[in-house]
Structure formats: C-alpha cells, structure tokens
Design an enzyme around this catalytic site. Structure first.
Site, short mmCIF file in Angstrom:
data_model
loop_
_atom_site.label_atom_id
_atom_site.label_comp_id
_atom_site.label_asym_id
_atom_site.label_seq_id
_atom_site.Cartn_x
_atom_site.Cartn_y
_atom_site.Cartn_z
N GLY A 176 11.90 11.56 -0.15
CA GLY A 176 13.11 10.76 -0.31
C GLY A 176 14.08 11.36 -1.31
O GLY A 176 15.04 10.71 -1.70
N TYR B 49 18.75 0.97 6.34
CA TYR B 49 18.98 1.79 5.15
C TYR B 49 20.48 1.80 4.83
O TYR B 49 21.29 2.21 5.67
CB TYR B 49 18.45 3.22 5.33
CG TYR B 49 16.93 3.33 5.40
CD1 TYR B 49 16.11 2.26 5.03
CD2 TYR B 49 16.32 4.50 5.83
CE1 TYR B 49 14.72 2.36 5.09
CE2 TYR B 49 14.93 4.60 5.89
CZ TYR B 49 14.14 3.53 5.53
OH TYR B 49 12.78 3.63 5.59
N1 LIG Z 1 8.53 2.62 6.64
C1 LIG Z 1 8.80 2.05 5.50
O1 LIG Z 1 8.54 0.85 5.28
C2 LIG Z 1 9.44 2.89 4.42
C3 LIG Z 1 9.61 2.36 3.13
C4 LIG Z 1 10.18 3.18 2.17
C5 LIG Z 1 10.60 4.47 2.46
N2 LIG Z 1 10.44 4.94 3.73
C6 LIG Z 1 10.87 6.32 4.08
O2 LIG Z 1 10.29 7.21 3.16
C7 LIG Z 1 11.28 8.03 2.58
C8 LIG Z 1 10.88 8.42 1.21
O3 LIG Z 1 10.79 7.27 0.36
P1 LIG Z 1 11.17 7.38 -1.18
O4 LIG Z 1 12.59 7.79 -1.31
O5 LIG Z 1 10.72 6.14 -1.86
O6 LIG Z 1 10.22 8.62 -1.58
P2 LIG Z 1 9.91 9.48 -2.84
O7 LIG Z 1 10.12 10.89 -2.41
O8 LIG Z 1 8.59 9.05 -3.33
O9 LIG Z 1 11.00 9.08 -3.95
C9 LIG Z 1 12.24 9.71 -4.04
C10 LIG Z 1 12.97 9.17 -5.24
O10 LIG Z 1 12.27 9.59 -6.44
C11 LIG Z 1 13.20 10.29 -7.26
N3 LIG Z 1 12.51 11.32 -8.05
C12 LIG Z 1 12.34 11.29 -9.38
N4 LIG Z 1 11.64 12.33 -9.79
C13 LIG Z 1 11.35 13.06 -8.73
C14 LIG Z 1 10.65 14.28 -8.52
N5 LIG Z 1 10.05 14.95 -9.51
N6 LIG Z 1 10.57 14.76 -7.27
C15 LIG Z 1 11.16 14.11 -6.26
N7 LIG Z 1 11.82 12.93 -6.37
C16 LIG Z 1 11.92 12.42 -7.61
C17 LIG Z 1 14.21 10.87 -6.32
O11 LIG Z 1 15.37 11.17 -7.06
P3 LIG Z 1 16.31 12.39 -6.59
O12 LIG Z 1 17.01 11.92 -5.40
O13 LIG Z 1 17.21 12.58 -7.76
O14 LIG Z 1 15.42 13.57 -6.35
C18 LIG Z 1 14.38 9.70 -5.36
O15 LIG Z 1 15.20 8.70 -5.92
C19 LIG Z 1 12.57 7.21 2.68
O16 LIG Z 1 13.72 8.04 2.65
C20 LIG Z 1 12.39 6.55 4.01
O17 LIG Z 1 12.78 7.46 5.01
C21 LIG Z 1 9.86 4.17 4.69
#
Ligand SMILES: NC(=O)c1ccc[n+]([C@@H]2O[C@H](COP(=O)([O-])OP(=O)(O)OC[C@H]3O[C@@H](n4cnc5c(N)ncnc54)[C@H](OP(=O)(O)O)[C@@H]3O)[C@@H](O)[C@H]2O)c1
Length: 306
Positions: A271, A50
C-alpha cells in the site's frame, strides 16, 4: 519478480494496492506506477469504496497518462461495501454488484475488469443471486474472473455450490497479523492462537487452487500502524534487522519475503505511495527465506510453537 497463475492470468506476486492514492499528487502516483512496472509488477488492486471512488478515478487517469497497454496489466477491484447514515453495510444483491461494476468501469475508463472481488461477507448473501450477477458480467465481457475477500472456507463453498469459480481470496496477513496460520499451527492445543479466526481460509484455498492475496503487509491491528521500526515490537525488529543484513536488503523487504515464502504462493499487496519504497519492496521478491528463518520471524512476533 515472480508470477503466479490466477485462472490463466499471469499475475505478479507483488501487487500495487491503490487504497491510499486518492489524496496524493497525480505525479507521485504516476511515478509510483512507473517504479512498480519497472520492477515487474503487473497487477493493481482497487475497490469501489477506496477514496469513495476517487482511487479508481486517479488510477484510470494515471494509467492512461502513462500510455500503458491495458491488455498487459491486471486490474482488480471490489464491490459489496456501501455507506449509509449509520455507517457501513454490506450488499451482495445482483443489482448492487452490477451497478458497482459498471461504475468502476466508468471511473477507471476501462472496458473490462480482470478480477472482481466481493469485499467483505454480506450476512444477507443469496449465493445464487451473486452467481447470476457474475455470469452476466462475464458474458458481457466486463469481468474476466471473480473472487472474494475476507472470506472463510465455508463462505467460499457457498458460492462454489452455485457454480462460482472463486479465483482469489484476499485476507489480512503479515508479521503483524498472523491469524491465517495461527489456528493451523496450534490446532488442538489450549492456546488462544488455536481459536480458528480465519475460517480455515488458507487451507481451503490451497486445496482449491484459489490464490490468496495478503493485504496490509506492514500493518498491525486494523490499520493501527506499521510494525517496521516500531518500538512496540523490539524482538520482531531485531530479527528483521538481522535478516536484512544477511540478505543485503531492508527490514521492509524481509517482512514481504516472509509472506512470499509461504508455499501457498500468495500475492502480497503493497500500500505504499512512495516510489522509493516501492523499489525496496519489490527487492523482496529476490529474497528466499529458509524454513528456519520463517519460523524465527513468526516466533519473534510473540507467537509460540509448542
Ligand atoms: N480486502 C480488504 O479488506 C483490504 C483492506 C485493506 C487494504 N486492502 C488492500 O491492501 C493494500 C495495502 O494495504 P495497506 O496500505 O494498509 O498496506 P501496507 O503496505 O501495510 O501499508 C502502507 C502504509 O504504510 C506506510 N508505511 C510506513 N512505513 C512504511 C515502510 N517502511 N514501508 C512501506 N510502507 C510504510 C505507507 O506510507 P507511504 O505511502 O509513505 O510509503 C502507507 O501509508 C491496499 O492498497 C488495498 O489495495 C484490502
């Protein structure tokens, strides 16, 4: 906040994902952690890749600045994905696992990792080699528990055959990505959803008491965007809005509550990098959807139940 037992470790059902913190101001990440901790979050998800290592560095600095007691928190990270000129490749060799874990420890400025995951299945895996590397890390007190990510039932069994106690499997799961349950709901039908794409991971993990963790709880596709408030998903958003009103929370909280309602007692990894959103997401832990509501949301994604 609700908690679950991950091989003796008491972990919050909502985890803070740290994939997107590298390019945010340090103060924002510290505020985010403060908000998460205030709501009862005690588990953090990272990976060596990351921000090309920067997320672990920023997390380590923020954690220290905030004066948090290391033993009160669960720090999880991952290894096994590497970069080359042609793109990414996977490496589960003992040499890479050991050096990746050492580098993560240094970057986060911590003496141990609570849970270390293999990030994405390596086609060239030698499970006995992985088992040996894990045993070495555990014996040295550098890692407490191990797990996988994006892995099928059989891939987990391969590790178990060589004595690896797989504590966690982290998979993409949300109202925008329901493959983990589609195959089971549609087994032995002619529908496309009957195709087992998630490798029976959910059923196997429940059988073996392996904690499932849901990544990208608000994204559809592979990081194509957020489905909340997205005009591509009118029925889903109408149902999220209806339930948000009923439970006096936000549609985002309902999307989290849908994952938390599953009896596998998954952890959900948010995230968000916004302290405000962290507060609204943690409110989802208070919402208990009914069985009927769970299916009404599933159906609103366009999936059919025979
Ligand atoms: N194991 C794997 O292969 C894998 C792959 C991907 C991710 N992960 C893990 O999963 C975690 C979460 O993934 P993700 O970041 O894709 O998850 P997510 O929570 O689905 O997406 C977060 C993103 O969406 C944005 N967003 C837009 N509108 C939103 C709303 N209403 N509420 C919340 N967020 C909103 C956030 O912006 P803001 O920051 O402005 O809120 C942020 O950029 C990662 O941090 C990582 O630890 C693991």
């Amino acid at each position: 906040m609700n908690y679950t037992n991950v091989r003796g470790i008491n972990a919050s059902r909502i985890m803070m994902g740290c994939m997107r913190i590298a390019d945010k101001p340090l103060q924002q990440t510290e505020d985010l952690i403060v908000e998460a901790v205030r709501a009862g979050v005690n588990a953090f998800d990272l990976a060596d890749i990351y921000g090309k290592g920067d997320c672990e560095k920023v997390f380590g600095v923020a954690f220290k600045d905030l004066g948090l007691k290391r033993e009160e928190y669960i720090v999880q990270t991952k290894c096994g994905i590497r970069y080359a000129d042609f793109g990414k490749y996977y490496d589960f060799s003992a040499e890479h696992i050991l050096s990746s874990a050492e580098n993560s420890l240094k970057r986060m400025n911590t003496e141990y990792i609570d849970v270390l995951l293999l990030h994405r299945p390596d086609a060239l895996i030698e499970p006995e080699e992985v088992a040996a590397a894990f045993a070495k890390l555990r014996a040295a007190g550098k890692v407490r528990a191990f797990g996988v990510s994006n892995s099928s039932a059989v891939q987990i069994q391969m590790l178990e055959k060589y004595g690896v106690d797989v504590a966690v499997n982290q998979m993409q799961f949300s109202l925008g990505h329901t493959l983990l349950v589609d195959g089971g709901v549609n087994v032995n039908t002619r529908k496309d959803e009957a195709v087992i794409r998630a490798g029976d991971a959910l059923e196997y993990c429940r059988l073996r008491n392996i904690t499932m963790q849901a990544w990208s709880p608000l994204q559809y596709g592979f990081f194509e965007g957020v489905f909340i408030g997205n005009e591509k998903f009118p029925e889903l958003n109408a149902e999220l809005d209806r339930l948000a009103e009923k439970y006096n929370c936000t549609p985002t909280a309902i999307a989290f509550a849908w994952i938390l309602r599953h009896p596998a007692k998954m952890q959900v990894i948010t995230g968000t990098t916004s302290p405000e959103r962290m507060r609204e997401i943690c409110a989802s832990a208070e919402v208990e959807l009914t069985r009927e509501e769970w299916y009404s949301l599933y159906t609103a994604t366009g999936k059919t139940v025979s």
